[in-house]
Design a protein around this motif. Sequence first.
Motif, PDB file in Angstrom:
ATOM      1  N   GLU A 194      10.520   5.800   1.901  1.00 38.45           N
ATOM      2  CA  GLU A 194      11.077   7.144   2.035  1.00 38.45           C
ATOM      3  C   GLU A 194      10.234   8.023   2.945  1.00 38.45           C
ATOM      4  OE1 GLU A 194      11.394   8.662  -1.926  1.00 38.45           O
ATOM      5  OE2 GLU A 194      13.098   7.383  -2.429  1.00 38.45           O
ATOM      6  N   ARG A 195       8.957   7.748   3.010  1.00 39.96           N
ATOM      7  CA  ARG A 195       8.043   8.580   3.777  1.00 39.96           C
ATOM      8  C   ARG A 195       7.798   8.088   5.204  1.00 39.96           C
ATOM      9  NH1 ARG A 195       8.449   9.516  -0.949  1.00 39.96           N
ATOM     10  NH2 ARG A 195       7.706  11.338  -2.037  1.00 39.96           N
ATOM     11  N   LEU A 196       8.298   6.906   5.511  1.00 41.22           N
ATOM     12  CA  LEU A 196       8.147   6.358   6.857  1.00 41.22           C
ATOM     13  C   LEU A 196       9.199   6.915   7.805  1.00 41.22           C
ATOM     14  CD1 LEU A 196       7.524   2.584   6.059  1.00 41.22           C
ATOM     15  CD2 LEU A 196       5.831   4.288   6.766  1.00 41.22           C
ATOM     16  N   SER A 197       8.873   6.915   9.081  1.00 39.59           N
ATOM     17  CA  SER A 197       9.855   7.292  10.094  1.00 39.59           C
ATOM     18  C   SER A 197      10.915   6.195  10.178  1.00 39.59           C
ATOM     19  CB  SER A 197       9.177   7.455  11.457  1.00 39.59           C
ATOM     20  OG  SER A 197       8.735   6.179  11.919  1.00 39.59           O
ATOM     21  N   ASP A 198      12.053   6.521  10.776  1.00 43.21           N
ATOM     22  CA  ASP A 198      13.112   5.530  10.952  1.00 43.21           C
ATOM     23  C   ASP A 198      12.590   4.307  11.695  1.00 43.21           C
ATOM     24  OD1 ASP A 198      14.748   7.376   9.736  1.00 43.21           O
ATOM     25  OD2 ASP A 198      15.982   7.775  11.507  1.00 43.21           O
ATOM     26  N   ARG A 199      11.788   4.546  12.715  1.00 45.40           N
ATOM     27  CA  ARG A 199      11.226   3.453  13.516  1.00 45.40           C
ATOM     28  C   ARG A 199      10.344   2.544  12.656  1.00 45.40           C
ATOM     29  NH1 ARG A 199       6.336   3.556  17.126  1.00 45.40           N
ATOM     30  NH2 ARG A 199       6.576   1.746  18.470  1.00 45.40           N
ATOM     31  N   LYS A 208      10.586  -1.403  11.578  1.00 44.17           N
ATOM     32  CA  LYS A 208       9.482  -2.341  11.776  1.00 44.17           C
ATOM     33  C   LYS A 208       9.206  -3.147  10.506  1.00 44.17           C
ATOM     34  CE  LYS A 208       6.558  -0.573  15.439  1.00 44.17           C
ATOM     35  NZ  LYS A 208       5.230  -0.012  15.722  1.00 44.17           N
ATOM     36  N   VAL A 209       9.248  -2.488   9.350  1.00 42.41           N
ATOM     37  CA  VAL A 209       9.051  -3.193   8.081  1.00 42.41           C
ATOM     38  C   VAL A 209      10.129  -4.263   7.933  1.00 42.41           C
ATOM     39  CG1 VAL A 209       9.130  -2.984   5.559  1.00 42.41           C
ATOM     40  CG2 VAL A 209       7.880  -1.287   6.911  1.00 42.41           C
ATOM     41  N   PHE A 210      11.376  -3.893   8.169  1.00 42.00           N
ATOM     42  CA  PHE A 210      12.491  -4.833   8.044  1.00 42.00           C
ATOM     43  C   PHE A 210      12.303  -6.023   8.980  1.00 42.00           C
ATOM     44  CE2 PHE A 210      16.720  -6.368   9.240  1.00 42.00           C
ATOM     45  CZ  PHE A 210      17.245  -6.647   7.988  1.00 42.00           C
ATOM     46  N   GLN A 211      11.932  -5.752  10.216  1.00 45.88           N
ATOM     47  CA  GLN A 211      11.753  -6.819  11.192  1.00 45.88           C
ATOM     48  C   GLN A 211      10.536  -7.685  10.869  1.00 45.88           C
ATOM     49  OE1 GLN A 211      11.735  -4.404  14.756  1.00 45.88           O
ATOM     50  NE2 GLN A 211      13.893  -4.871  15.166  1.00 45.88           N
ATOM     51  N   THR A 212       9.488  -7.088  10.352  1.00 45.07           N
ATOM     52  CA  THR A 212       8.276  -7.842  10.025  1.00 45.07           C
ATOM     53  C   THR A 212       8.553  -8.902   8.966  1.00 45.07           C
ATOM     54  OG1 THR A 212       6.850  -5.992  10.613  1.00 45.07           O
ATOM     55  CG2 THR A 212       5.918  -7.654   9.145  1.00 45.07           C
ATOM     56  N   ALA A 228      14.056  -2.489   2.399  1.00 47.69           N
ATOM     57  CA  ALA A 228      14.079  -1.889   3.737  1.00 47.69           C
ATOM     58  C   ALA A 228      15.510  -1.786   4.236  1.00 47.69           C
ATOM     59  CB  ALA A 228      13.228  -2.694   4.705  1.00 47.69           C
ATOM     60  N   SER A 229      16.316  -2.812   3.977  1.00 49.56           N
ATOM     61  CA  SER A 229      17.725  -2.784   4.369  1.00 49.56           C
ATOM     62  C   SER A 229      18.458  -1.640   3.672  1.00 49.56           C
ATOM     63  CB  SER A 229      18.385  -4.118   4.020  1.00 49.56           C
ATOM     64  OG  SER A 229      19.767  -4.084   4.290  1.00 49.56           O
ATOM     65  N   ASP A 230      18.205  -1.475   2.382  1.00 46.87           N
ATOM     66  CA  ASP A 230      18.817  -0.366   1.633  1.00 46.87           C
ATOM     67  C   ASP A 230      18.418   0.976   2.235  1.00 46.87           C
ATOM     68  OD1 ASP A 230      19.938  -2.216  -0.096  1.00 46.87           O
ATOM     69  OD2 ASP A 230      18.488  -1.855  -1.714  1.00 46.87           O
ATOM     70  N   ALA A 231      17.131   1.123   2.573  1.00 45.76           N
ATOM     71  CA  ALA A 231      16.650   2.373   3.169  1.00 45.76           C
ATOM     72  C   ALA A 231      17.325   2.613   4.517  1.00 45.76           C
ATOM     73  CB  ALA A 231      15.137   2.337   3.339  1.00 45.76           C
ATOM     74  N   MET A 232      17.499   1.544   5.291  1.00 49.93           N
ATOM     75  CA  MET A 232      18.151   1.677   6.593  1.00 49.93           C
ATOM     76  C   MET A 232      19.606   2.107   6.428  1.00 49.93           C
ATOM     77  SD  MET A 232      16.444  -1.602   8.512  1.00 49.93           S
ATOM     78  CE  MET A 232      17.432  -1.453   9.990  1.00 49.93           C
ATOM     79  N   GLN A 233      20.294   1.528   5.450  1.00 56.38           N
ATOM     80  CA  GLN A 233      21.686   1.915   5.205  1.00 56.38           C
ATOM     81  C   GLN A 233      21.783   3.360   4.733  1.00 56.38           C
ATOM     82  OE1 GLN A 233      23.173  -1.014   2.456  1.00 56.38           O
ATOM     83  NE2 GLN A 233      23.615  -2.482   4.091  1.00 56.38           N
ATOM     84  N   ASP A 234      20.907   3.744   3.820  1.00 58.30           N
ATOM     85  CA  ASP A 234      20.909   5.114   3.293  1.00 58.30           C
ATOM     86  C   ASP A 234      20.654   6.142   4.383  1.00 58.30           C
ATOM     87  OD1 ASP A 234      21.344   4.077   0.769  1.00 58.30           O
ATOM     88  OD2 ASP A 234      19.265   4.346   0.107  1.00 58.30           O
ATOM     89  N   ARG A 235      19.832   5.772   5.376  1.00 64.85           N
ATOM     90  CA  ARG A 235      19.451   6.702   6.436  1.00 64.85           C
ATOM     91  C   ARG A 235      20.234   6.471   7.726  1.00 64.85           C
ATOM     92  NH1 ARG A 235      12.943   6.297   5.696  1.00 64.85           N
ATOM     93  NH2 ARG A 235      12.925   7.354   7.707  1.00 64.85           N
ATOM     94  N   ASN A 236      21.202   5.560   7.682  1.00 63.56           N
ATOM     95  CA  ASN A 236      22.023   5.243   8.859  1.00 63.56           C
ATOM     96  C   ASN A 236      21.183   4.838  10.066  1.00 63.56           C
ATOM     97  OD1 ASN A 236      24.544   5.784   7.594  1.00 63.56           O
ATOM     98  ND2 ASN A 236      24.124   7.956   7.820  1.00 63.56           N
ATOM     99  N   ILE A 237      20.222   3.923   9.812  1.00 67.18           N
ATOM    100  CA  ILE A 237      19.363   3.411  10.874  1.00 67.18           C
ATOM    101  C   ILE A 237      19.961   2.120  11.406  1.00 67.18           C
ATOM    102  CG2 ILE A 237      17.062   2.556  11.452  1.00 67.18           C
ATOM    103  CD1 ILE A 237      16.017   4.142   8.986  1.00 67.18           C
ATOM    104  N   ASP A 238      20.130   2.036  12.714  1.00 65.72           N
ATOM    105  CA  ASP A 238      20.623   0.812  13.347  1.00 65.72           C
ATOM    106  C   ASP A 238      19.449   0.069  13.949  1.00 65.72           C
ATOM    107  OD1 ASP A 238      23.346   1.271  12.815  1.00 65.72           O
ATOM    108  OD2 ASP A 238      23.488   2.609  14.543  1.00 65.72           O
ATOM    109  N   LEU A 239      19.571  -1.252  13.981  1.00 61.54           N
ATOM    110  CA  LEU A 239      18.533  -2.055  14.648  1.00 61.54           C
ATOM    111  C   LEU A 239      18.642  -1.938  16.126  1.00 61.54           C
ATOM    112  CD1 LEU A 239      18.385  -5.354  12.595  1.00 61.54           C
ATOM    113  CD2 LEU A 239      16.668  -3.583  12.768  1.00 61.54           C
TER     114      LEU A 239
END
Length: 58
Positions: free
Chosen positions: A23-28, A32-36, A47-58
């Motif tokens: 929650e405290r990390l930037s979108d970027r 990076k966590v997801f990709q790592t 990380a995937s859940d956080a990306m979906q919640d924040r509408n972050i695309d790879l």
Amino acid sequence: MAKDETTTVLDATGVAAVRFMLERLSDRDVTKVFQTVEGQGAIGDLASDAMQDRNIDL
């Protein structure tokens, strides 16, 4: 990098801690966590859940 034979198991406290940190990390950085972890395991799922919640695309 995550390996096929590596399994990460998180208890409820671990899940809460990882969610707290994500929650405290930037979108970027969340990306990076997801990709790592190559989207694998418990951390990849969180990380995937956080990306979906924040509408972050790879």
